[in-house]
Scaffold this active site. Sequence first.
Site, PDB file in Angstrom:
ATOM      1  N   ASP A 113       8.560  -5.394   2.826  1.00 13.71           N
ATOM      2  CA  ASP A 113       7.685  -4.958   3.923  1.00 13.71           C
ATOM      3  C   ASP A 113       8.230  -5.309   5.301  1.00 13.71           C
ATOM      4  OD1 ASP A 113       6.080  -4.211   1.876  1.00 13.71           O
ATOM      5  OD2 ASP A 113       4.340  -5.392   2.506  1.00 13.71           O
TER       6      ASP A 113
ATOM      7  N   ASP B 260       2.374   1.748  -5.279  1.00 14.42           N
ATOM      8  CA  ASP B 260       2.956   0.417  -5.058  1.00 14.42           C
ATOM      9  C   ASP B 260       3.401  -0.231  -6.373  1.00 14.42           C
ATOM     10  OD1 ASP B 260       3.709  -1.757  -3.491  1.00 14.42           O
ATOM     11  OD2 ASP B 260       1.813  -1.820  -2.396  1.00 14.42           O
TER      12      ASP B 260
HETATM   13  C1  GLA Z   1       2.721  -3.849  -0.400  1.00 14.95           C
HETATM   14  C2  GLA Z   1       3.346  -2.643   0.302  1.00 14.95           C
HETATM   15  C3  GLA Z   1       2.751  -2.509   1.682  1.00 14.95           C
HETATM   16  C4  GLA Z   1       1.244  -2.357   1.598  1.00 14.95           C
HETATM   17  C5  GLA Z   1       0.642  -3.528   0.835  1.00 14.95           C
HETATM   18  C6  GLA Z   1      -0.824  -3.302   0.531  1.00 14.95           C
HETATM   19  O1  GLA Z   1       3.097  -5.025   0.212  1.00 14.95           O
HETATM   20  O2  GLA Z   1       4.731  -2.767   0.356  1.00 14.95           O
HETATM   21  O3  GLA Z   1       3.323  -1.407   2.371  1.00 14.95           O
HETATM   22  O4  GLA Z   1       0.929  -1.142   0.959  1.00 14.95           O
HETATM   23  O5  GLA Z   1       1.309  -3.738  -0.406  1.00 14.95           O
HETATM   24  O6  GLA Z   1      -1.397  -4.369  -0.169  1.00 14.95           O
END
Ligand code: GLA
Length: 418
Positions: free
Chosen positions: A212, A157
Amino acid sequence: MKKVFYAVILFTIVAIAVNAQERRPAVYTKWEDLAPTPQMGWNSWNKFATDINEDLIKATADKMVELGLVDAGYVYLNLDDGWHGERDQQGFIHEDLQKFPSGIKALADYLHGKGLKLGIYSDAGTNTCACYAGSLGHEYQDAYTYASWGIDYLKYDWCYTKNLNAKGAYTIMRDALKWAGRPILFSMCEWGTAKPWEWAADIAHSWRTTGDIGASFLPIPQRYDEEGKPLWRALCVLEIIEKNEPLRAYAGPEHWNDPDMLEVGNGMSVSEDRAHFTLWCMMAAPLILGNDLTNMTDETLAIITNKEVIAIDQDPLGIQGLRIKKENDLQYWFKPLADGAWAFCILNEGEQAQTVNIEWKDLEFTDEISGRSPLFATTVYNVKDLWNDSVKPFTSAKPTKVTIQSHDVITYKLTPKN
Ligand code: GLA
């Protein structure tokens, strides 16, 4: 005597050269042959966030076998954020033993015994998005730990990265994973901020192209804090399609565009789930389930195990589908397949059902990536409806009259008739 002298000199020079070569830093490349087709599996985040534990993961693994999901291709079971404990004095990361009392290595052994692979999650910055320890400055140490646990997949990430250079940060972890010696699929989660599609084909097996996803077909309304600043907002299925669709030229075997994990079974209607799943397959996206596999409806199971639709996603040609037109809330999509056939789908993003008379010849186009055209004027196709067994196969010789429900798709496989 002179000969012996020169031989000793030569030997010394060669020895120094070999030694110097050994000390030269190795040049690493990413692990090969891990994603000839888009990866498939399950991830804990969309449904459970950081509320994960050993019992849930084992029960999920059991269900993946029992429900035929592993046979359908979903082989990765991926822990997302929140598995972490603390780093020790030497800097090695440990799992949260409250959540995973037997440890991650034992979990990997359990999964491997069932024909599954285990994925894990970390972050290129100081912290993960849920504020656990990130890998910055510990990349080789973490890669070593994952390899020693038997990890098969890393989602990496991009939170808390301040001024880090994305290409550099992801290259360091790619190198560390190779150095650690265990093949680990590398899934970049940088949200598309630094356009990874332009530079990451040699670094990762997939890269997120968007922020997301949320379990919503239509845009989620913007909310604001007390000072009037916009709050973080998840993207809906339609918004993600718009962002991912123009990037098709960058995707291919071993390096896929990732429009984020699936929300099938997380609250949308059955038709919306079907449309979401189909479009991810048309876009050759990684298929990472995000629902509670221990508790799902028959409709959800039927969607995620439709083998003919999954085969569109997993087609070995590995070309992301293209949208040839968008008209009156209808999107027309084609995807060239390895056997000379085409996958075809119409997505109805509108609020009303629509009936159309598909004049196949009017849909003629050339796909610049595969160099192929359907040539409807001279080729007759056998047409099979992939979501509705009660529709008997027909041909493209005549126009096709079809009704597409609101927020739904029709999905056909067009196979040229000899
Ligand atoms: C980010 C990623 C998500 C998830 C969260 C976890 O937002 O894009 O897919 O992994 O972190 O905290």
